[in-house]
Design a protein around this motif. Structure first.
Motif, mmCIF file in Angstrom:
data_model
loop_
_atom_site.group_PDB
_atom_site.id
_atom_site.type_symbol
_atom_site.label_atom_id
_atom_site.label_comp_id
_atom_site.label_asym_id
_atom_site.label_seq_id
_atom_site.Cartn_x
_atom_site.Cartn_y
_atom_site.Cartn_z
ATOM 1 N N GLU A 232 30.848 39.825 61.271
ATOM 2 C CA GLU A 232 30.191 40.843 62.084
ATOM 3 C C GLU A 232 28.861 41.250 61.458
ATOM 4 O O GLU A 232 28.726 41.330 60.229
ATOM 5 N N PHE A 234 25.701 44.289 61.835
ATOM 6 C CA PHE A 234 25.311 45.601 62.352
ATOM 7 C C PHE A 234 23.867 45.862 61.950
ATOM 8 O O PHE A 234 23.504 45.708 60.779
ATOM 9 N N GLU A 246 25.518 45.594 67.359
ATOM 10 C CA GLU A 246 26.686 44.985 66.715
ATOM 11 C C GLU A 246 26.894 43.598 67.318
ATOM 12 O O GLU A 246 26.797 43.422 68.539
#
Length: 481
Positions: A232, A234, A246
């Protein structure tokens, strides 16, 4: 038929009732279930009595109310407290204006009287310091975000997931990921690290994820990717903790990209339909995927985020960052424990509950709690015009970073204070921050408070910059020179 004034008052009370119910659900009365039930009953009962009075059928009650409201024992603050409306308790000047108004409008004394009668009947439990209120979650680690100097690539990169181009080989790795709660938690079972580069068109991210059993199931874009093992990204371009991006990707290369208008703690929402137009994403597996019985090495991820999209939340008219600009960025990895059943991977389950075991959360910049959506704890990425491998640039520490963190303490304390007292404070002593000192800035900040809003302003000692933070957590800057 009620007159227009009656209808107005009716809808005001409905609004108060709705606010009370929502506040009860969100935790203003959390931990005191009986109190919430009593408050709810009180509002409903008051509404019924008020309708009778407003319809003209309760003249005697109005007269009795006028007598009661003039008595020394009348306590309107307990009404707000009993009904869960203490956050709306007005200032002294506002109360004075309200008392002047009640002297000329007959329905209000009766309404206050009816509510006070219920309060005196034992249905009032005002907020107190000893109330069982859940504390607002705050990071349990020191403020020490990691940093990274991001150099320019010598030419556009081919996004194929391999990370084998010369520019990638020259770029340095970040520190290895740690548990999201910090280094006091167990070290991650598998290594994860990241590199970053940029050019005039893209912000590039390359990640290496060690994995003995590469597994993924989701194939549809914008699926809830963290239900698989994933990587992930961000990105908060202007460090205001609002309007950030995101992106999640699994080992099959399936992407979920979304826009957060605010962190979930401040109400969100997440815009799931938002897409990064022009995104380039690729994954390379070092081993096999979804094949138990062999031993994999891991997988790599390569991403190219177009500045044309990232500029949307930059907070300025710039198309991309300038050399020396610093953005807030974080990376996360969700990892489940797996078992093999009938030749297929499945999430390991808790024998007692039969539910999947909780996932591990490993990150570049720990937040100090199991919640990645604390952008103030994310790392700093500083952009450099130097070509990667052709020079070195030091990361520039700033007094503003510590000042911003000090203002963040005001936000944390205000959230907790509001939960306990139903109001915000303009007194740093009440917030326990009166002894805090901030180098280069004129502490204490100036705090302005209304019934349900607040804003703090902190000026630099040289008078060139002001920092602001408000009740929804948004941090902004103003250059004064």
């Amino acid at each position: 038929m009620p007159d227009p004034f009656t209808l107005i008052i009716f809808f005001v009370i409905i609004g108060f009732f709705k606010k009370n119910f929502i506040a009860g659900r969100k935790g203003v009365l959390k931990g005191k279930k009986q109190q919430k039930k009593r408050a709810l009953f009180l509002v409903v009962a008051t509404l019924g009595v008020s309708l009778i009075l407003f319809s003209g059928l309760g003249r005697q009650g109005q007269l009795a109310g006028n007598d009661l409201i003039s008595s020394p024992s009348f306590n309107t603050r307990s009404i707000f407290s009993a009904s869960g409306l203490l956050p709306f308790w007005p200032s002294s000047s506002a109360r004075q204006r309200a008392e002047e108004l009640t002297s000329s409008l007959s329905p209000w004394p009766a309404l206050w009287a009816a509510t006070e009668s219920l309060s005196q009947a034992g249905l009032s439990e005002p907020f107190s310091q000893d109330s069982e209120v859940e504390e607002f979650p705050v990071p349990k680690i020191p403020f020490a975000p990691p940093n990274y100097v991001c150099y320019r690539s010598s030419s556009p990169l081919k996004v194929d997931g391999a990370l084998d181009e010369r520019d990638w080989r020259r770029a340095r790795w970040t520190e290895d990921f740690v548990d999201i709660e910090g280094e006091n938690r167990p070290k991650p079972r598998f290594r994860t690290r990241v590199k970053m580069l940029w050019d005039g068109t893209y912000f590039y991210v390359g990640a290496e994820l060690e994995e003995k059993d590469v597994w993924a199931t989701l194939t549809e874009r914008d699926s809830i990717i963290y239900q698989d093992n994933d990587f992930e990204v961000f990105i908060d371009p202007d460090d205001d903790t609002h309007e950030y991006y995101e992106l999640e990707i699994n080992a099959l290369g399936t992407v979920w990209d979304l826009l957060l208008l605010r962190p979930y703690r401040d109400g969100g929402p997440a815009v799931h339909a938002w897409d990064i137009r022009g995104l380039k994403a690729a994954v390379k597996i070092e081993g096999t995927i979804n094949r138990p019985g062999d031993r994999d090495k891991g997988w790599t991820v390569e991403l190219a985020f177009p500045w044309e999209v990232l500029k949307e939340c930059l907070g300025s008219k710039k198309l991309k960052p300038d050399s020396g600009d610093q953005w807030r960025v974080n990376f996360s990895r969700v990892e489940y424990r797996l078992n093999v059943r009938e030749g297929k991977y499945e999430k390991a389950k808790d024998p007692a509950s039969g539910q999947p075991l909780a996932e591990d959360n490993w990150v570049w910049a720990p937040t100090g709690l199991v919640n990645i959506h604390y952008p103030e704890m994310w790392g700093y990425v500083q952009f450099s015009d130097k070509i990667v491998g052709e020079g070195r640039e030091d990361f520039q520490l700033s007094l503003e970073q510590d000042a911003s963190w000090a203002l963040r303490q005001v936000y944390y304390r205000q959230r907790d204070f509001y939960s306990r007292h139903g109001r915000y404070s303009d007194n740093l002593g009440e917030l326990g921050l009166d002894r805090l000192r901030v180098e280069g800035y004129q502490w204490p900040p100036r705090i302005m408070v209304t019934w349900n809003l607040w804003e703090a302003r902190l000026d630099s000692q040289d008078g060139k910059t002001s920092l602001f933070i408000r009740q929804d957590g948004r941090l902004t800057r103003q250059n004064l020179d």
